[in-house]
Design a protein around this motif. Structure first.
Motif, PDB file in Angstrom:
ATOM      1  N   LEU A 197       0.812  -1.210   0.000  1.00 23.73           N
ATOM      2  CA  LEU A 197       0.000   0.000   0.000  1.00 23.73           C
ATOM      3  C   LEU A 197       0.851   1.268   0.000  1.00 23.73           C
ATOM      4  CD1 LEU A 197      -2.765  -0.995   2.583  1.00 23.73           C
ATOM      5  CD2 LEU A 197      -2.889  -1.086   0.084  1.00 23.73           C
ATOM      6  N   TYR A 198       2.150   1.110   0.012  1.00 21.93           N
ATOM      7  CA  TYR A 198       3.037   2.278   0.052  1.00 21.93           C
ATOM      8  C   TYR A 198       4.309   2.011  -0.739  1.00 21.93           C
ATOM      9  CZ  TYR A 198       5.768  -0.368   3.468  1.00 21.93           C
ATOM     10  OH  TYR A 198       6.524  -1.338   4.099  1.00 21.93           O
ATOM     11  N   SER A 199       4.972   3.101  -1.122  1.00 19.26           N
ATOM     12  CA  SER A 199       6.312   3.072  -1.707  1.00 19.26           C
ATOM     13  C   SER A 199       7.155   4.099  -0.968  1.00 19.26           C
ATOM     14  CB  SER A 199       6.279   3.407  -3.198  1.00 19.26           C
ATOM     15  OG  SER A 199       5.476   2.494  -3.914  1.00 19.26           O
ATOM     16  N   ILE A 200       8.459   3.841  -0.851  1.00 20.09           N
ATOM     17  CA  ILE A 200       9.356   4.746  -0.127  1.00 20.09           C
ATOM     18  C   ILE A 200      10.489   5.174  -1.055  1.00 20.09           C
ATOM     19  CG2 ILE A 200      10.982   4.952   1.802  1.00 20.09           C
ATOM     20  CD1 ILE A 200       9.229   2.990   3.343  1.00 20.09           C
ATOM     21  N   TYR A 201      10.798   6.472  -1.013  1.00 21.75           N
ATOM     22  CA  TYR A 201      11.886   7.031  -1.817  1.00 21.75           C
ATOM     23  C   TYR A 201      12.691   7.967  -0.924  1.00 21.75           C
ATOM     24  CZ  TYR A 201       8.871   5.283  -5.500  1.00 21.75           C
ATOM     25  OH  TYR A 201       8.089   4.472  -6.279  1.00 21.75           O
ATOM     26  N   VAL A 202      14.019   7.862  -1.019  1.00 21.04           N
ATOM     27  CA  VAL A 202      14.904   8.678  -0.183  1.00 21.04           C
ATOM     28  C   VAL A 202      15.882   9.424  -1.086  1.00 21.04           C
ATOM     29  CG1 VAL A 202      16.579   8.693   1.697  1.00 21.04           C
ATOM     30  CG2 VAL A 202      14.710   7.007   1.697  1.00 21.04           C
ATOM     31  N   HIS A 203      15.936  10.741  -0.941  1.00 22.34           N
ATOM     32  CA  HIS A 203      16.869  11.597  -1.683  1.00 22.34           C
ATOM     33  C   HIS A 203      17.881  12.151  -0.683  1.00 22.34           C
ATOM     34  CE1 HIS A 203      18.561  15.044  -3.780  1.00 22.34           C
ATOM     35  NE2 HIS A 203      17.916  14.723  -4.890  1.00 22.34           N
ATOM     36  N   PRO A 204      19.028  11.474  -0.493  1.00 28.79           N
ATOM     37  CA  PRO A 204      20.050  11.960   0.439  1.00 28.79           C
ATOM     38  C   PRO A 204      21.132  12.740  -0.311  1.00 28.79           C
ATOM     39  CG  PRO A 204      20.572   9.735  -0.207  1.00 28.79           C
ATOM     40  CD  PRO A 204      19.390  10.147  -1.043  1.00 28.79           C
ATOM     41  N   HIS A 205      22.099  13.234   0.424  1.00 28.98           N
ATOM     42  CA  HIS A 205      23.275  13.816  -0.217  1.00 28.98           C
ATOM     43  C   HIS A 205      24.012  12.690  -0.951  1.00 28.98           C
ATOM     44  CE1 HIS A 205      27.273  15.651  -0.667  1.00 28.98           C
ATOM     45  NE2 HIS A 205      26.631  16.815  -0.583  1.00 28.98           N
ATOM     46  N   PRO A 206      24.603  12.969  -2.127  1.00 30.85           N
ATOM     47  CA  PRO A 206      25.281  11.911  -2.885  1.00 30.85           C
ATOM     48  C   PRO A 206      26.367  11.168  -2.110  1.00 30.85           C
ATOM     49  CG  PRO A 206      25.020  13.865  -4.236  1.00 30.85           C
ATOM     50  CD  PRO A 206      24.586  14.243  -2.869  1.00 30.85           C
ATOM     51  N   SER A 207      26.959  11.813  -1.100  1.00 31.37           N
ATOM     52  CA  SER A 207      28.026  11.176  -0.339  1.00 31.37           C
ATOM     53  C   SER A 207      27.501  10.247   0.761  1.00 31.37           C
ATOM     54  CB  SER A 207      28.923  12.239   0.300  1.00 31.37           C
ATOM     55  OG  SER A 207      28.182  13.010   1.250  1.00 31.37           O
ATOM     56  N   TYR A 208      26.203  10.171   0.916  1.00 38.14           N
ATOM     57  CA  TYR A 208      25.628   9.372   1.999  1.00 38.14           C
ATOM     58  C   TYR A 208      25.961   7.892   1.821  1.00 38.14           C
ATOM     59  CZ  TYR A 208      22.074   7.008   4.802  1.00 38.14           C
ATOM     60  OH  TYR A 208      21.426   6.187   5.696  1.00 38.14           O
ATOM     61  N   ASP A 209      26.378   7.257   2.925  1.00 35.79           N
ATOM     62  CA  ASP A 209      26.729   5.838   2.917  1.00 35.79           C
ATOM     63  C   ASP A 209      25.484   5.012   3.255  1.00 35.79           C
ATOM     64  OD1 ASP A 209      27.848   3.354   3.046  1.00 35.79           O
ATOM     65  OD2 ASP A 209      29.139   3.757   4.781  1.00 35.79           O
ATOM     66  N   GLU A 210      24.845   4.455   2.222  1.00 30.67           N
ATOM     67  CA  GLU A 210      23.592   3.737   2.433  1.00 30.67           C
ATOM     68  C   GLU A 210      23.790   2.371   3.093  1.00 30.67           C
ATOM     69  OE1 GLU A 210      21.552   2.652  -1.155  1.00 30.67           O
ATOM     70  OE2 GLU A 210      23.424   2.559  -2.286  1.00 30.67           O
ATOM     71  N   THR A 211      25.037   1.916   3.198  1.00 33.87           N
ATOM     72  CA  THR A 211      25.268   0.634   3.877  1.00 33.87           C
ATOM     73  C   THR A 211      24.955   0.731   5.366  1.00 33.87           C
ATOM     74  OG1 THR A 211      27.613   1.156   4.261  1.00 33.87           O
ATOM     75  CG2 THR A 211      27.047   0.015   2.206  1.00 33.87           C
ATOM     76  N   LEU A 212      24.777   1.945   5.876  1.00 34.31           N
ATOM     77  CA  LEU A 212      24.430   2.135   7.282  1.00 34.31           C
ATOM     78  C   LEU A 212      22.968   1.788   7.560  1.00 34.31           C
ATOM     79  CD1 LEU A 212      26.263   5.552   7.909  1.00 34.31           C
ATOM     80  CD2 LEU A 212      27.088   3.253   8.461  1.00 34.31           C
ATOM     81  N   VAL A 213      22.168   1.647   6.502  1.00 29.98           N
ATOM     82  CA  VAL A 213      20.749   1.335   6.678  1.00 29.98           C
ATOM     83  C   VAL A 213      20.599  -0.167   6.926  1.00 29.98           C
ATOM     84  CG1 VAL A 213      18.457   1.406   5.630  1.00 29.98           C
ATOM     85  CG2 VAL A 213      20.124   3.210   5.120  1.00 29.98           C
ATOM     86  N   PRO A 214      19.990  -0.581   8.025  1.00 32.41           N
ATOM     87  CA  PRO A 214      19.795  -2.024   8.289  1.00 32.41           C
ATOM     88  C   PRO A 214      18.958  -2.678   7.192  1.00 32.41           C
ATOM     89  CG  PRO A 214      19.291  -0.701  10.241  1.00 32.41           C
ATOM     90  CD  PRO A 214      19.441   0.258   9.110  1.00 32.41           C
ATOM     91  N   GLN A 215      19.295  -3.919   6.860  1.00 37.45           N
ATOM     92  CA  GLN A 215      18.578  -4.618   5.805  1.00 37.45           C
ATOM     93  C   GLN A 215      17.135  -4.929   6.175  1.00 37.45           C
ATOM     94  OE1 GLN A 215      20.573  -7.903   3.969  1.00 37.45           O
ATOM     95  NE2 GLN A 215      22.581  -6.914   3.971  1.00 37.45           N
ATOM     96  N   ASN A 216      16.817  -4.924   7.454  1.00 37.63           N
ATOM     97  CA  ASN A 216      15.431  -5.198   7.861  1.00 37.63           C
ATOM     98  C   ASN A 216      14.592  -3.929   7.972  1.00 37.63           C
ATOM     99  OD1 ASN A 216      16.661  -4.115  10.105  1.00 37.63           O
ATOM    100  ND2 ASN A 216      15.856  -5.624  11.551  1.00 37.63           N
ATOM    101  N   SER A 217      15.166  -2.781   7.565  1.00 38.25           N
ATOM    102  CA  SER A 217      14.437  -1.516   7.611  1.00 38.25           C
ATOM    103  C   SER A 217      13.681  -1.305   6.302  1.00 38.25           C
ATOM    104  CB  SER A 217      15.396  -0.347   7.842  1.00 38.25           C
ATOM    105  OG  SER A 217      14.728   0.902   7.698  1.00 38.25           O
ATOM    106  N   VAL A 218      12.543  -0.616   6.382  1.00 36.27           N
ATOM    107  CA  VAL A 218      11.786  -0.310   5.166  1.00 36.27           C
ATOM    108  C   VAL A 218      12.533   0.666   4.274  1.00 36.27           C
ATOM    109  CG1 VAL A 218       9.533  -0.744   6.222  1.00 36.27           C
ATOM    110  CG2 VAL A 218      10.534   1.550   6.343  1.00 36.27           C
ATOM    111  N   PHE A 219      13.575   1.302   4.805  1.00 37.78           N
ATOM    112  CA  PHE A 219      14.344   2.269   4.018  1.00 37.78           C
ATOM    113  C   PHE A 219      15.518   1.629   3.277  1.00 37.78           C
ATOM    114  CE2 PHE A 219      12.308   4.753   7.380  1.00 37.78           C
ATOM    115  CZ  PHE A 219      11.710   5.754   6.638  1.00 37.78           C
TER     116      PHE A 219
END
Length: 397
Positions: free
Chosen positions: A153-175
């Protein structure tokens, strides 16, 4: 007797005459054939080839195994005189959203809309939650609880700074894996509008997305998912703040060089945190005319993120908009930035005042639910928010 002899003599002469004619024809024909450029060959049938019993052809090879989805998207367009082909690489990263399209290509593709209203499959409308953030989302655990159990029922989109390290996001997070290709954003510049349109265009690529909410890293939901989903999906209008502010921070920012395309009467102000339906979202990312004018003539103290969308929607699509935002912000303290809230501010009374403390019009009726989200909440507010979420906000425990 004389008559008989005379008849015989005549018969001999006739035979001699016929012989002479036949001999002449033969001689002439022979001479003609010798000098003729044509040759005649006997037309005998070709010799019959011997027949051999050949083995039957081998069976065709089995079809190749199915290949995994190719991470390349080919876009081809013909305008009758020339062809344009764009090869778009889509990076595979779980349910990743990364691609190599430029903004120009992205807006072109996102602006497409089906002409056939009926869907060829079961259509379930989704709400696109678009997070504009410089880096990590400190309130992500609260949002994880908010989205839990409502997949599809939803979609998620994240626009961070290009230098952001996305590996910090836990794999069990919706983000996890919800980052889009981004560019640096600088406060008070046209880059903020660019980021808004970029994340909106990415969300439009999913035809199931019907409503689009722009949020920040300091936003929180004020109700549970079901309440917010139903409020947005069932609304007749979009929720984008747009009002005529006669003061210096309003009309005082108008640049006369925008005339006559944009007049002082057209000029509007509003919050950048909007919620729009799909039709209006397509019109926003398709605009070129008014964007160019704002980019050239809206410079500080004129701020594009506060004026571009409110003015654009007011000029072209006012009937689609409620002229109010569904994101609550506290400007009562004055200054260029709104108030912030941390640990000590989170109480039942405070949250309920935001949730039910005003009245507005919703689908033609008066409603006490006017704000669905609120900001700015700093990281220290996370723990008390998680404690009150089940009872006050209606989250699943």
């Amino acid at each position: 007797m004389k008559l008989f002899n005379s008849h015989l003599h005549l018969n001999h002469l006739l035979h001699l005459f016929l012989f002479f004619i036949g001999f002449s024809i033969g001689a002439i024909s022979s001479q003609y054939l010798k000098t003729s450029p044509f040759t005649f060959q006997p037309n005998f049938p070709p010799p019959r080839q011997p027949q051999f019993l050949l083995p039957p052809p081998p069976p065709p090879p089995p079809p190749p195994p199915l290949l995994p989805p190719v991470s390349v998207l080919v876009l081809s367009v013909s305008n009758g005189t020339s062809n344009y082909t764009s090869v778009v690489s889509l990076k595979e990263h779980g349910h990743g959203l990364m691609h190599n399209m430029s903004d120009k290509e992205l807006f072109w593709r996102a602006s497409m809309a089906p002409r056939i209203v009926e869907f060829p499959y079961k259509h379930v409308p989704k709400v696109a939650f678009m997070f504009l953030t410089p880096g990590p989302l400190p309130l992500a655990p609260l949002w994880d609880k908010f989205f839990k159990g409502h997949e599809g029922l939803y979609s998620i989109y994240v626009h961070p700074h290009p230098s952001y390290d996305e590996t910090l996001v836990p794999q069990n997070s919706v983000f996890y894996g919800r980052r889009i290709p981004s560019q640096p954003v600088y406060w008070g510049t046209i880059s903020m509008v660019d980021a808004e349109r970029r994340i909106l265009a990415n969300a439009l690529l999913d035809f199931a997305n019907e409503r689009f909410v722009l949020l920040s890293d300091s936003c929180i939901p004020l109700f549970n998912f079901t309440t917010i989903y139903n409020y947005l999906v069932n609304s007749n209008l979009s929720f984008l703040g747009s009002f005529d502010d006669p003061r210096k921070p309003g009309r005082g920012r108008y640049n006369r060089q925008m005339w006559p395309t944009i007049t002082i009467e057209d000029w509007r102000k509003g919050s950048q945190w909007f919620e729009v339906h799909r039709e209006l979202a397509i019109l926003i990312i398709s605009d070129r005319k008014y964007y160019r004018i704002f980019k050239e003539f809206c410079q500080p103290p004129c701020y594009n993120d506060e004026h571009y969308l409110p003015t654009l929607v007011n000029i072209l699509y006012g009937e689609m908009n409620s002229n109010r935002s569904v994101t609550w912000i506290d400007w009562s303290r004055g200054g260029a930035h709104p108030g912030k809230f941390g640990w000590g501010d989170i109480t039942d009374e405070f949250l309920n005042q935001i949730r039910f403390g005003s009245e507005c019009v919703y689908n033609g009726n008066t409603s006490s639910i006017c704000s669905l989200f609120a900001r700015k909440f700093i990281p220290s507010a996370l723990e008390p928010l998680l404690l009150v979420a089940p009872l006050v906000l209606g989250f699943e425990p």
